[in-house]
Scaffold this active site. Structure first.
Site, PDB file in Angstrom:
ATOM      1  N   LYS A   1      80.595 -35.887  10.846  1.00  0.00           N
ATOM      2  CA  LYS A   1      80.665 -37.346  10.996  1.00  0.00           C
ATOM      3  C   LYS A   1      79.652 -38.026  10.066  1.00  0.00           C
ATOM      4  O   LYS A   1      79.972 -38.974   9.345  1.00  0.00           O
ATOM      5  CB  LYS A   1      80.410 -37.722  12.467  1.00  0.00           C
ATOM      6  CG  LYS A   1      80.266 -39.194  12.730  1.00  0.00           C
ATOM      7  CD  LYS A   1      81.518 -39.988  12.388  1.00  0.00           C
ATOM      8  CE  LYS A   1      81.216 -41.464  12.285  1.00  0.00           C
ATOM      9  NZ  LYS A   1      82.334 -42.283  11.872  1.00  0.00           N
TER      10      LYS A   1
ATOM     11  N   CYS B   1      77.034 -48.776  10.564  1.00  0.00           N
ATOM     12  CA  CYS B   1      76.910 -47.315  10.512  1.00  0.00           C
ATOM     13  C   CYS B   1      76.498 -46.688   9.184  1.00  0.00           C
ATOM     14  O   CYS B   1      75.721 -45.737   9.185  1.00  0.00           O
ATOM     15  CB  CYS B   1      78.205 -46.692  10.996  1.00  0.00           C
ATOM     16  SG  CYS B   1      78.456 -47.056  12.729  1.00  0.00           S
TER      17      CYS B   1
ATOM     18  N   GLU C   1      84.047 -40.511  16.174  1.00  0.00           N
ATOM     19  CA  GLU C   1      85.099 -41.490  15.894  1.00  0.00           C
ATOM     20  C   GLU C   1      85.054 -41.891  14.418  1.00  0.00           C
ATOM     21  O   GLU C   1      83.993 -42.126  13.869  1.00  0.00           O
ATOM     22  CB  GLU C   1      84.879 -42.727  16.797  1.00  0.00           C
ATOM     23  CG  GLU C   1      85.981 -43.750  16.694  1.00  0.00           C
ATOM     24  CD  GLU C   1      87.362 -43.103  16.746  1.00  0.00           C
ATOM     25  OE1 GLU C   1      87.694 -42.476  17.748  1.00  0.00           O
ATOM     26  OE2 GLU C   1      88.113 -43.210  15.737  1.00  0.00           O
TER      27      GLU C   1
HETATM   28  P1  NAD Z   1      78.043 -51.301  20.281  1.00  0.00           P
HETATM   29  O1  NAD Z   1      76.624 -51.726  20.216  1.00  0.00           O
HETATM   30  O2  NAD Z   1      79.129 -52.273  19.919  1.00  0.00           O
HETATM   31  O3  NAD Z   1      78.372 -50.810  21.785  1.00  0.00           O
HETATM   32  C1  NAD Z   1      77.552 -49.963  22.523  1.00  0.00           C
HETATM   33  C2  NAD Z   1      77.569 -50.435  23.994  1.00  0.00           C
HETATM   34  O4  NAD Z   1      76.909 -49.456  24.809  1.00  0.00           O
HETATM   35  C3  NAD Z   1      76.834 -51.753  24.235  1.00  0.00           C
HETATM   36  O5  NAD Z   1      77.726 -52.703  24.817  1.00  0.00           O
HETATM   37  C4  NAD Z   1      75.698 -51.370  25.205  1.00  0.00           C
HETATM   38  O6  NAD Z   1      75.411 -52.377  26.170  1.00  0.00           O
HETATM   39  C5  NAD Z   1      76.271 -50.146  25.874  1.00  0.00           C
HETATM   40  N1  NAD Z   1      75.271 -49.264  26.486  1.00  0.00           N
HETATM   41  C6  NAD Z   1      74.115 -48.780  25.930  1.00  0.00           C
HETATM   42  N2  NAD Z   1      73.495 -47.968  26.804  1.00  0.00           N
HETATM   43  C7  NAD Z   1      74.257 -47.922  27.932  1.00  0.00           C
HETATM   44  C8  NAD Z   1      74.140 -47.254  29.182  1.00  0.00           C
HETATM   45  N3  NAD Z   1      73.124 -46.422  29.418  1.00  0.00           N
HETATM   46  N4  NAD Z   1      75.092 -47.451  30.124  1.00  0.00           N
HETATM   47  C9  NAD Z   1      76.150 -48.267  29.873  1.00  0.00           C
HETATM   48  N5  NAD Z   1      76.318 -48.930  28.708  1.00  0.00           N
HETATM   49  C10 NAD Z   1      75.383 -48.762  27.747  1.00  0.00           C
HETATM   50  O7  NAD Z   1      78.162 -49.989  19.401  1.00  0.00           O
HETATM   51  P2  NAD Z   1      79.475 -49.443  18.661  1.00  0.00           P
HETATM   52  O8  NAD Z   1      79.681 -50.144  17.373  1.00  0.00           O
HETATM   53  O9  NAD Z   1      80.595 -49.391  19.645  1.00  0.00           O
HETATM   54  O10 NAD Z   1      78.993 -47.972  18.286  1.00  0.00           O
HETATM   55  C11 NAD Z   1      78.852 -46.982  19.280  1.00  0.00           C
HETATM   56  C12 NAD Z   1      78.652 -45.635  18.607  1.00  0.00           C
HETATM   57  O11 NAD Z   1      79.825 -45.298  17.853  1.00  0.00           O
HETATM   58  C13 NAD Z   1      77.503 -45.569  17.615  1.00  0.00           C
HETATM   59  O12 NAD Z   1      76.914 -44.288  17.689  1.00  0.00           O
HETATM   60  C14 NAD Z   1      78.170 -45.737  16.258  1.00  0.00           C
HETATM   61  O13 NAD Z   1      77.449 -45.089  15.227  1.00  0.00           O
HETATM   62  C15 NAD Z   1      79.488 -45.032  16.480  1.00  0.00           C
HETATM   63  N6  NAD Z   1      80.598 -45.501  15.647  1.00  0.00           N
HETATM   64  C16 NAD Z   1      80.783 -46.836  15.445  1.00  0.00           C
HETATM   65  C17 NAD Z   1      81.875 -47.286  14.704  1.00  0.00           C
HETATM   66  C18 NAD Z   1      82.107 -48.755  14.459  1.00  0.00           C
HETATM   67  O14 NAD Z   1      83.007 -49.071  13.703  1.00  0.00           O
HETATM   68  N7  NAD Z   1      81.376 -49.661  15.059  1.00  0.00           N
HETATM   69  C19 NAD Z   1      82.797 -46.362  14.193  1.00  0.00           C
HETATM   70  C20 NAD Z   1      82.592 -45.006  14.440  1.00  0.00           C
HETATM   71  C21 NAD Z   1      81.481 -44.586  15.171  1.00  0.00           C
HETATM   72  C1  UGA Z   2      83.066 -47.036   8.293  1.00  0.00           C
HETATM   73  C2  UGA Z   2      83.996 -45.850   7.966  1.00  0.00           C
HETATM   74  O1  UGA Z   2      85.006 -46.299   7.073  1.00  0.00           O
HETATM   75  C3  UGA Z   2      84.644 -45.303   9.236  1.00  0.00           C
HETATM   76  O2  UGA Z   2      85.416 -44.150   8.934  1.00  0.00           O
HETATM   77  C4  UGA Z   2      83.538 -44.929  10.237  1.00  0.00           C
HETATM   78  O3  UGA Z   2      84.117 -44.491  11.453  1.00  0.00           O
HETATM   79  C5  UGA Z   2      82.667 -46.141  10.495  1.00  0.00           C
HETATM   80  O4  UGA Z   2      82.108 -46.618   9.241  1.00  0.00           O
HETATM   81  C6  UGA Z   2      81.504 -45.857  11.386  1.00  0.00           C
HETATM   82  O5  UGA Z   2      81.102 -44.723  11.529  1.00  0.00           O
HETATM   83  O6  UGA Z   2      81.012 -46.859  11.906  1.00  0.00           O
HETATM   84  P1  UGA Z   2      83.395 -49.616   8.794  1.00  0.00           P
HETATM   85  O7  UGA Z   2      81.947 -49.692   8.538  1.00  0.00           O
HETATM   86  O8  UGA Z   2      83.914 -50.229  10.044  1.00  0.00           O
HETATM   87  O9  UGA Z   2      83.882 -48.080   8.824  1.00  0.00           O
HETATM   88  O10 UGA Z   2      84.208 -50.283   7.594  1.00  0.00           O
HETATM   89  P2  UGA Z   2      84.496 -49.817   6.093  1.00  0.00           P
HETATM   90  O11 UGA Z   2      85.875 -50.208   5.764  1.00  0.00           O
HETATM   91  O12 UGA Z   2      84.126 -48.430   5.842  1.00  0.00           O
HETATM   92  O13 UGA Z   2      83.536 -50.788   5.269  1.00  0.00           O
HETATM   93  C7  UGA Z   2      82.131 -50.622   5.276  1.00  0.00           C
HETATM   94  C8  UGA Z   2      81.512 -51.535   4.243  1.00  0.00           C
HETATM   95  O14 UGA Z   2      81.822 -51.082   2.930  1.00  0.00           O
HETATM   96  C9  UGA Z   2      82.017 -52.982   4.315  1.00  0.00           C
HETATM   97  O15 UGA Z   2      80.943 -53.848   4.084  1.00  0.00           O
HETATM   98  C10 UGA Z   2      83.030 -53.053   3.193  1.00  0.00           C
HETATM   99  O16 UGA Z   2      83.205 -54.351   2.685  1.00  0.00           O
HETATM  100  C11 UGA Z   2      82.398 -52.122   2.166  1.00  0.00           C
HETATM  101  N1  UGA Z   2      83.382 -51.545   1.242  1.00  0.00           N
HETATM  102  C12 UGA Z   2      84.357 -50.716   1.680  1.00  0.00           C
HETATM  103  C13 UGA Z   2      83.273 -51.827  -0.113  1.00  0.00           C
HETATM  104  O17 UGA Z   2      82.374 -52.580  -0.552  1.00  0.00           O
HETATM  105  N2  UGA Z   2      84.166 -51.266  -0.990  1.00  0.00           N
HETATM  106  C14 UGA Z   2      85.158 -50.429  -0.574  1.00  0.00           C
HETATM  107  O18 UGA Z   2      85.935 -49.945  -1.432  1.00  0.00           O
HETATM  108  C15 UGA Z   2      85.256 -50.149   0.797  1.00  0.00           C
END
Ligand code: NAD
Ligand code: UGA
Length: 465
Positions: free
Chosen positions: A230, A286, A175
């Site tokens: 990713k 992340c 994602e």
């Molecule tokens: P999160 O901690 O918000 O959510 C994860 C959820 O999974 C939690 O609610 C937890 O209770 C649940 N969980 C864990 N083990 C489980 C199990 N065995 N059965 C059922 N539920 C279970 O995490 P997130 O921010 O949603 O991130 C999830 C993944 O996506 C990570 O690998 C992260 O790197 C990736 N990712 C995150 C973002 C972001 O913006 N947060 C963007 C892209 C990718």
């Molecule tokens: C980031 C990536 O942008 C997503 O594509 C990816 O899916 C995600 O991580 C993930 O894998 O979790 P996110 O962390 O939600 O998304 O937000 P961003 O907009 O990337 O910002 C990350 C951090 O960088 C924030 O603290 C933001 O304030 C900072 N940032 C961003 C800067 O300081 N300068 C910039 O120009 C952009």
């Protein structure tokens, strides 16, 4: 009668990715039934709350989708067993934080939640199931999942006992959404990446997305390219932030202005103008963990120079936060003892309530260690979250307020650490009056008008100027 739902999707993990991603799939695919399951009861209760301001994830546009789909083809529950057993497709969206102990501590991803998900799937799934890695994972994790699925005792016993013909395919579909813009990112993605080694499963997942995404934007690769892309995408994005932040320090020393430099270099179409906003360092759950994971992978394969190159991006990020903390101390006459500092913004970026790895946490900790008393105001982060994040350092030195004005009362300085839009138009005249003089503003997001604030009487430090 034909089943109203032609495919059952189950998503394990109702977090910042699972919740919004499945909501958008449910919105665009009314013929699919989407079940989002989680082990966390409180989180599921919050997703099912009638009061939409209580949803566990604040994301512009999300509540409207929940309103349209929840209870119709989108369901949140703790019924992990039942939802897995009837699913044709299972997305794994669980957390993959950095390991804190054991082999690879501080670098490698902790895959214990991935492992527990795979074991749940092995135990409860029936017939053929396509498993989709939505979580961000180290390269070759699909192999680990395969081993668990094919060797689990539960799986083995089930096959003997019930004659269930249980088979699996694994597909990687990372994602790329960013928090704060997640719904738009999901509705209009730059690309959808699907990696796998069997075309049928890749096409099945692609068929979900073509309900709203152009075919040209769907990139199909092998499993490992998808998993690695990713990590690399996040590393490249973070690299730009550390690059511009390192130059912000040089601007302060030389009289150049970082916004002018950022605009000048970003106008070169080869460089591009996105992700060049200087600030207090990147936060979020992340960037740091994914880069450290990449560093770990490189070291594992003996590529030490490559590992050191990428690790430096995290080092510059930590340095930027320390640099800002030291600058505040220096300008406040070298001591923070008995001084009150107001922190405006605690989320890691605007438009989210997520505080994971927020620069506000580290900077606040640095200031507390210098003896400051801190007040906080954030439009979306609540008091218990802030207290939780600063855990061991609270010691009666922290107060969280519901308005910016109250947080500024009697303060020596305000630090702008998140770029919330509402900060631009706060009643700065009024705020100036209630502060102790000289009243400082440290604008680490360069989002306020320095000249106007100086006219009011503030002393202003603006990053990179
Ligand atoms: P999160 O901690 O918000 O959510 C994860 C959820 O999974 C939690 O609610 C937890 O209770 C649940 N969980 C864990 N083990 C489980 C199990 N065995 N059965 C059922 N539920 C279970 O995490 P997130 O921010 O949603 O991130 C999830 C993944 O996506 C990570 O690998 C992260 O790197 C990736 N990712 C995150 C973002 C972001 O913006 N947060 C963007 C892209 C990718
Ligand atoms: C980031 C990536 O942008 C997503 O594509 C990816 O899916 C995600 O991580 C993930 O894998 O979790 P996110 O962390 O939600 O998304 O937000 P961003 O907009 O990337 O910002 C990350 C951090 O960088 C924030 O603290 C933001 O304030 C900072 N940032 C961003 C800067 O300081 N300068 C910039 O120009 C952009």
């Amino acid at each position: 009668m034909k089943n109203k739902f032609i495919k059952n999707i189950c998503c394990i993990g109702a977090g910042y990715v699972g919740g919004p991603t499945m909501s958008v799939i449910a919105l665009n695919c009314p013929d699919f039934r989407v079940d989002v399951v989680d082990i966390n009861k409180e989180r599921i209760e919050a997703w099912n709350s009638d009061n939409l301001s209580k949803l566990p994830v604040f994301e512009p546009g999300l509540a409207e989708i929940i309103c349209k789909c929840r209870g119709i083809n989108l369901f949140f529950s703790n019924n992990i067993e039942e939802c897995i057993s009837k699913a044709d497709i299972i997305f794994i969206s669980v957390n993959t934080p950095t390991k804190t102990k054991g082999v690879g501590a501080g670098y490698a991803s902790d895959l214990k939640w991935i492992e527990s998900s795979a074991r749940q799937i092995a135990k409860f799934s029936k017939n053929h199931t396509v498993i989709v890695e939505k979580s961000t994972l180290p390269v070759k994790t699909a192999e680990t999942i395969k081993i668990i699925l094919n060797s689990s005792d539960d799986n083995h016993n089930k096959c003997i006992d019930t004659d269930v013909n249980q088979t699996f395919s694994i597909v990687s579909n990372p994602e790329f959404l960013a928090e704060g813009t997640a719904i738009n990112d999901l509705q209009n993605p730059d690309r959808v990446l699907i990696g796998g080694d069997d075309d049928e499963s890749i096409n099945l997942i692609s068929d979900i997305y073509i309900n709203w995404v152009d075919r040209d934007k769907i990139i199909k690769t092998n499993l490992w390219s998808s998993e690695l892309s990713k990590l690399v995408a996040n590393a490249f994005l973070a690299q730009r932030i550390s690059s511009i932040n390192s130059i912000s320090a040089l601007c302060e020393s030389t009289g150049a202005n970082i916004l002018e430099v950022s605009k000048a270099i970003g106008s070169d179409t080869r460089i591009g103008n996105k992700f060049l906003n200087p600030g207090p360092g990147f936060g979020g759950s992340c960037f740091k963990k994914d880069i450290l994971n990449l560093v770990y992978l490189c070291r594992y394969y003996g590529l030490n120079e490559v590992a050191e190159y990428w690790e430096q991006i995290v080092n510059i990020n930590t340095w930027q936060q320390k640099r800002i903390s030291h600058l505040v101390i220096k300008n406040l006459f070298g001591t923070l003892a008995n001084k009150r500092l107001a922190i405006f913004g605690f989320s890691f970026k605007a438009n989210t309530n997520d505080t994971r790895e927020s620069p506000s946490i580290n900077i606040s900790k640095n200031l507390l260690q210098e003896g400051a008393k801190l007040t906080f105001y954030d439009p979306k982060v609540n008091e218990s979250q802030i207290l939780d994040d600063l855990d061991d350092l609270i010691d009666n030195n922290i107060l969280v307020y519901e308005t910016a004005l109250k947080a500024a009362q009697g303060a020596d300085a305000i630090l702008i650490l998140t770029e919330w839009n509402e900060f631009i138009n706060l009643g700065w005249d009024h705020i100036y009056k209630v502060m102790r003089k000289p009243a400082w503003i440290f604008d680490a997001r360069i989002c306020l008008n320095k000249n106007k604030l100086e006219d009011i009487g503030f002393k202003v430090w603006s990053l990179g100027t």
